[in-house]
Design an enzyme around this catalytic site. Structure first.
Site, PDB file in Angstrom:
ATOM      1  N   LYS A 192       0.804  -1.219   0.000  1.00 15.29           N
ATOM      2  CA  LYS A 192       0.000   0.000   0.000  1.00 15.29           C
ATOM      3  C   LYS A 192       0.835   1.267   0.000  1.00 15.29           C
ATOM      4  CE  LYS A 192      -4.179  -1.942   2.047  1.00 15.29           C
ATOM      5  NZ  LYS A 192      -5.178  -1.855   3.142  1.00 15.29           N
ATOM      6  N   LYS A 205      -6.868 -10.373  -6.821  1.00 13.00           N
ATOM      7  CA  LYS A 205      -8.164 -10.465  -6.151  1.00 13.00           C
ATOM      8  C   LYS A 205      -9.066  -9.309  -6.564  1.00 13.00           C
ATOM      9  CE  LYS A 205      -7.416  -7.996  -1.771  1.00 13.00           C
ATOM     10  NZ  LYS A 205      -7.520  -8.100  -0.290  1.00 13.00           N
ATOM     11  N   LYS A 228     -12.245  -3.090  -4.772  1.00 13.26           N
ATOM     12  CA  LYS A 228     -13.036  -1.874  -4.984  1.00 13.26           C
ATOM     13  C   LYS A 228     -12.203  -0.797  -5.669  1.00 13.26           C
ATOM     14  CE  LYS A 228     -16.968   0.313  -3.675  1.00 13.26           C
ATOM     15  NZ  LYS A 228     -18.343  -0.203  -3.791  1.00 13.26           N
TER      16      LYS A 228
END
Length: 348
Positions: A133, A214, A217
């Site tokens: 991230k 995966k 969103k």
């Protein structure tokens, strides 16, 4: 349809072995708006089942965690409401669990500071989510992004939770919570139960455009993700454009055929059938026709949920009240535990 107990298995460090009782379950979801298919199958569906199985269940809308990634305040406020509406529409029942907003219980942040003082920085730097991230923050990363696994540990331990439903990508964070609990117990005496993981049996749902990743969103490819409030036309379009391969037969082989295998996993998950049963139904279909079969199964699964979401989104005051009432009950559980923590560490 499989029974709830058939859908869920407890794993990792002896969870539920030898018929160990599940005393208290804690789980949370970040408020990113209406959840996607992977959120539902990997987490929310299990939440609904677990509230029937355990007498003490807490589910939190993790608004504090959401600050680790930049968001406009107005968008965050709306996302909190939309996520709450979706969770309720999926079947989470405030009469059977505590559903609350994390930031309304300040003890979460206070305990995170105490636990952070027991956690070493190198351990946090090794966690894969930090490495992944921080790239979205120009390879710098904030203190919040580095330390949010400690806040996760506080979320769990504040209620002396014994079990935590987690996805495969959160197992390392739960291991950190386990280690922090043991470190606290070693320093201050036996106090926290060491929480165990409950892993869903549902296969991880992959992106429809990149079946090696995966479903997410935040995926920039809008056709990659099925949101549970998508219209039937949107669902059909996304499945029609789903990446598969040049073999027309429907088979299940995630290693060599990840695209069509992802479709099979989705079909099995939304119908409650086994992989073998799904493949039997798909016999004789090519992948193009099979995509439409899967799309129709998803449409049927989420039609009532989508309608309920729309209804609840118009009842803002009800959503706010659900979260506030849940927070008051969560505070009642947390207060005596946190007061004892304060005494143990020397604050009083």
């Amino acid at each position: 349809m499989a029974t709830p107990s058939g859908l869920i298995r407890a794993l990792h460090r002896g969870a539920r072995r030898q018929n160990t009782a599940v005393d208290r379950i804690f789980s949370g979801i970040q408020p990113t708006g209406t959840p996607h298919l992977g959120n539902y199958l990997g987490a929310i569906q299990n939440w609904v089942n677990l509230q029937e199985e355990c007498g003490s269940v807490l589910y939190s809308i993790m608004d504090m965690h959401s600050l680790t990634m930049p968001r406009e305040p107005a968008l965050l406020r709306q996302n909190i409401l939309d996520t709450t509406a979706a969770v309720l529409a999926c079947g989470v029942d405030p009469k059977k669990c505590l559903l609350f907003r994390q930031s309304l219980v300040p003890e979460h942040a206070e305990l995170a500071w105490i636990l952070g003082c027991l956690t070493n920085v190198p351990r946090l730097l090794r966690l894969p989510q930090w490495k992944m991230k921080r790239t979205s923050q120009n390879n710098e990363g904030t203190v919040g992004l580095l330390t949010y696994p400690v806040l996760q540990a506080a979320d769990i331990l504040l209620y002396k939770s014994t079990h935590v439903p987690v996805g495969e990508d959160q197992v390392l964070h739960l291991e950190l919570a386990q280690d922090i609990a043991q470190q606290f117990n070693k320093k201050y005496g036996e106090f926290f139960p060491v929480p165990k993981a409950i892993l869903s049996t549902t296969k991880k749902i992959k992106s429809l455009r990149d079946p090696t990743a995966k479903m997410s969103k935040s995926d920039p490819q809008k056709l990659a993700t099925i949101n549970i409030a998508d219209s039937p036309d949107e669902i059909v379009l996304k499945f029609r454009k789903a990446v598969t391969d040049f073999t027309s037969e429907v088979t299940y082989d995630p290693a060599s055929r990840p695209g069509v295998s992802n479709l099979v996993s989705i079909h099995a998950a939304v119908t409650g059938l086994s992989i073998k049963e799904v493949l039997h139904q798909a016999a004789g279909l090519d992948t193009a026709r099979y995509k439409m079969v899967v799309a129709e199964s998803v449409i049927q699964k989420f039609a009532p949920i989508r309608n309920e979401i729309k209804k609840l989104q118009e009842e803002t005051s009800h959503l706010v009240k659900v979260l506030e009432d849940g927070a008051e009950k969560a505070k009642e559980l947390a207060a005596p535990i946190y007061q004892e923590i304060r005494r143990l560490v020397g604050f009083q």
